[in-house]
Design a protein around this motif. Structure first.
Motif, PDB file in Angstrom:
ATOM      1  N   PHE A 196       0.831  -1.204   0.000  1.00  7.70           N
ATOM      2  CA  PHE A 196       0.000   0.000   0.000  1.00  7.70           C
ATOM      3  C   PHE A 196       0.873   1.263   0.000  1.00  7.70           C
ATOM      4  O   PHE A 196       0.605   2.214  -0.739  1.00  7.70           O
ATOM      5  CB  PHE A 196      -0.916  -0.011   1.223  1.00  7.70           C
ATOM      6  CG  PHE A 196      -1.813   1.195   1.324  1.00  7.70           C
ATOM      7  CD1 PHE A 196      -2.914   1.324   0.491  1.00  7.70           C
ATOM      8  CD2 PHE A 196      -1.538   2.205   2.237  1.00  7.70           C
ATOM      9  CE1 PHE A 196      -3.743   2.426   0.566  1.00  7.70           C
ATOM     10  CE2 PHE A 196      -2.357   3.318   2.312  1.00  7.70           C
ATOM     11  CZ  PHE A 196      -3.463   3.433   1.484  1.00  7.70           C
ATOM     12  N   MET A 197       1.946   1.257   0.807  1.00  5.26           N
ATOM     13  CA  MET A 197       2.846   2.409   0.853  1.00  5.26           C
ATOM     14  C   MET A 197       3.577   2.586  -0.478  1.00  5.26           C
ATOM     15  O   MET A 197       3.833   3.711  -0.913  1.00  5.26           O
ATOM     16  CB  MET A 197       3.848   2.251   1.991  1.00  5.26           C
ATOM     17  CG  MET A 197       3.206   2.267   3.385  1.00  5.26           C
ATOM     18  SD  MET A 197       2.225   3.763   3.677  1.00  5.26           S
ATOM     19  CE  MET A 197       3.502   5.008   3.645  1.00  5.26           C
ATOM     20  N   ARG A 198       3.903   1.474  -1.120  1.00  2.00           N
ATOM     21  CA  ARG A 198       4.527   1.575  -2.445  1.00  2.00           C
ATOM     22  C   ARG A 198       3.599   2.289  -3.421  1.00  2.00           C
ATOM     23  O   ARG A 198       4.038   3.126  -4.212  1.00  2.00           O
ATOM     24  CB  ARG A 198       4.862   0.184  -2.974  1.00  2.00           C
ATOM     25  CG  ARG A 198       6.054  -0.495  -2.318  1.00  2.00           C
ATOM     26  CD  ARG A 198       6.272  -1.843  -2.985  1.00  2.00           C
ATOM     27  NE  ARG A 198       7.327  -2.597  -2.341  1.00  2.00           N
ATOM     28  CZ  ARG A 198       7.654  -3.835  -2.686  1.00  2.00           C
ATOM     29  NH1 ARG A 198       7.007  -4.440  -3.685  1.00  2.00           N
ATOM     30  NH2 ARG A 198       8.635  -4.473  -2.070  1.00  2.00           N
ATOM     31  N   ILE A 199       2.331   1.924  -3.378  1.00  2.00           N
ATOM     32  CA  ILE A 199       1.362   2.549  -4.293  1.00  2.00           C
ATOM     33  C   ILE A 199       1.262   4.052  -4.007  1.00  2.00           C
ATOM     34  O   ILE A 199       1.269   4.877  -4.932  1.00  2.00           O
ATOM     35  CB  ILE A 199      -0.017   1.875  -4.151  1.00  2.00           C
ATOM     36  CG1 ILE A 199       0.052   0.427  -4.642  1.00  2.00           C
ATOM     37  CG2 ILE A 199      -1.074   2.644  -4.936  1.00  2.00           C
ATOM     38  CD1 ILE A 199      -1.214  -0.371  -4.390  1.00  2.00           C
ATOM     39  N   ILE A 200       1.177   4.423  -2.718  1.00  2.00           N
ATOM     40  CA  ILE A 200       1.033   5.832  -2.347  1.00  2.00           C
ATOM     41  C   ILE A 200       2.248   6.637  -2.789  1.00  2.00           C
ATOM     42  O   ILE A 200       2.125   7.664  -3.475  1.00  2.00           O
ATOM     43  CB  ILE A 200       0.817   5.968  -0.829  1.00  2.00           C
ATOM     44  CG1 ILE A 200      -0.526   5.354  -0.412  1.00  2.00           C
ATOM     45  CG2 ILE A 200       0.882   7.442  -0.418  1.00  2.00           C
ATOM     46  CD1 ILE A 200      -1.727   6.014  -1.018  1.00  2.00           C
ATOM     47  N   PHE A 201       3.451   6.171  -2.417  1.00  2.00           N
ATOM     48  CA  PHE A 201       4.653   6.937  -2.747  1.00  2.00           C
ATOM     49  C   PHE A 201       4.971   6.880  -4.240  1.00  2.00           C
ATOM     50  O   PHE A 201       5.512   7.837  -4.805  1.00  2.00           O
ATOM     51  CB  PHE A 201       5.846   6.446  -1.926  1.00  2.00           C
ATOM     52  CG  PHE A 201       5.776   6.838  -0.486  1.00  2.00           C
ATOM     53  CD1 PHE A 201       5.768   8.183  -0.128  1.00  2.00           C
ATOM     54  CD2 PHE A 201       5.713   5.893   0.520  1.00  2.00           C
ATOM     55  CE1 PHE A 201       5.695   8.563   1.208  1.00  2.00           C
ATOM     56  CE2 PHE A 201       5.640   6.260   1.855  1.00  2.00           C
ATOM     57  CZ  PHE A 201       5.626   7.594   2.199  1.00  2.00           C
ATOM     58  N   GLY A 202       4.625   5.782  -4.891  1.00  2.00           N
ATOM     59  CA  GLY A 202       4.803   5.728  -6.340  1.00  2.00           C
ATOM     60  C   GLY A 202       3.902   6.726  -7.051  1.00  2.00           C
ATOM     61  O   GLY A 202       4.318   7.392  -8.007  1.00  2.00           O
TER      62      GLY A 202
ATOM     63  N   GLY B 124       8.371   9.614 -13.257  1.00  2.07           N
ATOM     64  CA  GLY B 124       8.346   9.650 -11.803  1.00  2.07           C
ATOM     65  C   GLY B 124       8.094   8.280 -11.198  1.00  2.07           C
ATOM     66  O   GLY B 124       8.747   7.893 -10.221  1.00  2.07           O
ATOM     67  N   VAL B 125       7.158   7.531 -11.756  1.00  6.63           N
ATOM     68  CA  VAL B 125       6.884   6.173 -11.273  1.00  6.63           C
ATOM     69  C   VAL B 125       8.096   5.281 -11.498  1.00  6.63           C
ATOM     70  O   VAL B 125       8.496   4.490 -10.631  1.00  6.63           O
ATOM     71  CB  VAL B 125       5.631   5.603 -11.963  1.00  6.63           C
ATOM     72  CG1 VAL B 125       5.435   4.143 -11.583  1.00  6.63           C
ATOM     73  CG2 VAL B 125       4.397   6.423 -11.588  1.00  6.63           C
ATOM     74  N   TRP B 126       8.701   5.388 -12.680  1.00  7.49           N
ATOM     75  CA  TRP B 126       9.898   4.575 -12.988  1.00  7.49           C
ATOM     76  C   TRP B 126      11.033   4.897 -12.028  1.00  7.49           C
ATOM     77  O   TRP B 126      11.737   3.994 -11.553  1.00  7.49           O
ATOM     78  CB  TRP B 126      10.323   4.851 -14.424  1.00  7.49           C
ATOM     79  CG  TRP B 126      11.602   4.140 -14.808  1.00  7.49           C
ATOM     80  CD1 TRP B 126      11.725   2.854 -15.251  1.00  7.49           C
ATOM     81  CD2 TRP B 126      12.919   4.690 -14.776  1.00  7.49           C
ATOM     82  NE1 TRP B 126      13.040   2.558 -15.490  1.00  7.49           N
ATOM     83  CE2 TRP B 126      13.804   3.670 -15.213  1.00  7.49           C
ATOM     84  CE3 TRP B 126      13.453   5.930 -14.440  1.00  7.49           C
ATOM     85  CZ2 TRP B 126      15.186   3.859 -15.312  1.00  7.49           C
ATOM     86  CZ3 TRP B 126      14.824   6.131 -14.529  1.00  7.49           C
ATOM     87  CH2 TRP B 126      15.671   5.110 -14.960  1.00  7.49           C
ATOM     88  N   LEU B 127      11.193   6.196 -11.713  1.00  3.84           N
ATOM     89  CA  LEU B 127      12.251   6.592 -10.795  1.00  3.84           C
ATOM     90  C   LEU B 127      12.006   6.017  -9.397  1.00  3.84           C
ATOM     91  O   LEU B 127      12.948   5.594  -8.712  1.00  3.84           O
ATOM     92  CB  LEU B 127      12.322   8.120 -10.727  1.00  3.84           C
ATOM     93  CG  LEU B 127      13.591   8.731 -10.117  1.00  3.84           C
ATOM     94  CD1 LEU B 127      14.798   8.388 -10.966  1.00  3.84           C
ATOM     95  CD2 LEU B 127      13.435  10.246 -10.008  1.00  3.84           C
ATOM     96  N   PHE B 128      10.733   5.987  -8.986  1.00  5.93           N
ATOM     97  CA  PHE B 128      10.430   5.402  -7.674  1.00  5.93           C
ATOM     98  C   PHE B 128      10.740   3.905  -7.659  1.00  5.93           C
ATOM     99  O   PHE B 128      11.300   3.381  -6.690  1.00  5.93           O
ATOM    100  CB  PHE B 128       8.961   5.635  -7.323  1.00  5.93           C
ATOM    101  CG  PHE B 128       8.535   4.939  -6.061  1.00  5.93           C
ATOM    102  CD1 PHE B 128       8.911   5.427  -4.821  1.00  5.93           C
ATOM    103  CD2 PHE B 128       7.772   3.780  -6.123  1.00  5.93           C
ATOM    104  CE1 PHE B 128       8.536   4.768  -3.656  1.00  5.93           C
ATOM    105  CE2 PHE B 128       7.388   3.122  -4.965  1.00  5.93           C
ATOM    106  CZ  PHE B 128       7.765   3.622  -3.729  1.00  5.93           C
TER     107      PHE B 128
END
Length: 243
Positions: free
Chosen positions: A9-15, A66-70
């Motif tokens: 869930f945190m991955r989804i939020i920060f991504g 941005g998603v790729w960088l995360f």
């Protein structure tokens, strides 16, 4: 139905936040680049087209970046030894990446609040500050207005001063300097400084609110800071709203 783990869930939020930050950077970056390459734009049509028509393309690219960088930098693996001596990996979110991400988002939120909600600009828009400097008895004005230097400080900046050909005035037998300044920023610290040949720079602190209303008339006469009453140049002022 299996619920997502807290880590997922945190991955989804920060991504998603990383993607939004990339979208903002891509949108604005591409729009500004197109406007800069297009050169001067008198009516603003090129800038508007660059922002609304071409900017979204940069936003989509920026979101993906941005998603790729995360995924590449925001999620890291820790190696740990398993009971059978094999090496296993455990994924976690990079704390430095998250800190930098939250700092950038916080800076953007604060800027939006400051510029659009709190707004550093005066409620009345541009306001005209009329200034009258009354010289002591017997003191004469310089022959040229270029010899008169006036600065109005608005916090960390300076207002635009207008000293026209009608800058000479008088109050009875005492000569005076007439000038105007255009104010636009909210600030609790406004000063006026006058410099002339043979006269040390003299400064006044204006008694105005941070976001002032127009004043009905001119203020009383004020001596500069630390000036003796017998030889000090006096100042009074009036504030008018342009709208």
């Amino acid at each position: 139905m299996r619920l997502a783990t807290p880590l997922a869930f945190m991955r989804i939020i920060f991504g998603f936040l990383s993607g939004l930050l990339g979208a903002l950077a891509g949108w604005l970056g591409l729009a500004f680049a197109i406007a800069a390459l297009a050169g001067p734009d008198r009516d603003g049509g090129i800038a508007m087209g660059a922002f609304f028509d071409i900017g979204p393309i940069g936003g989509v690219i920026g979101f993906a970046a941005g998603v790729w960088l995360f995924v590449r930098l925001g999620v890291v693996s820790d190696s740990m030894a398993s009971p059978d001596a094999a090496t296993a990996s455990r994924a976690r979110i990079s704390r430095p990446y998250v800190i930098i991400l939250l700092l950038l988002i916080g800076a953007i939120v604060w800027t939006v609040w400051y510029e659009l909600i709190r707004s550093p600009y005066l409620t009345h828009g541009f306001m005209t500050l009329e200034l009258q400097f009354r010289l002591p008895q017997g003191m004469t004005l310089p022959p040229d207005k270029a010899d008169v230097q006036i600065e109005v400080g608005e916090g960390r900046g300076s207002a635009i001063i207008d000293l026209t050909n009608r800058w000479r005035g008088h109050d009875g037998e005492r000569q005076a300097i007439l000038a105007t300044a255009s104010l636009m920023y909210k600030t609790s610290h406004r000063t006026v400084t006058l410099t002339m040949p043979g006269v040390p720079a003299q400064t006044w602190l204006l008694d105005l609110a941070s976001d002032p209303d127009p004043t009905p008339s001119f203020s009383g006469w004020h001596l500069p800071n630390g000036a003796p009453a017998a030889r000090g140049i006096e100042l009074n002022y009036r504030l008018k709203a342009d709208r």
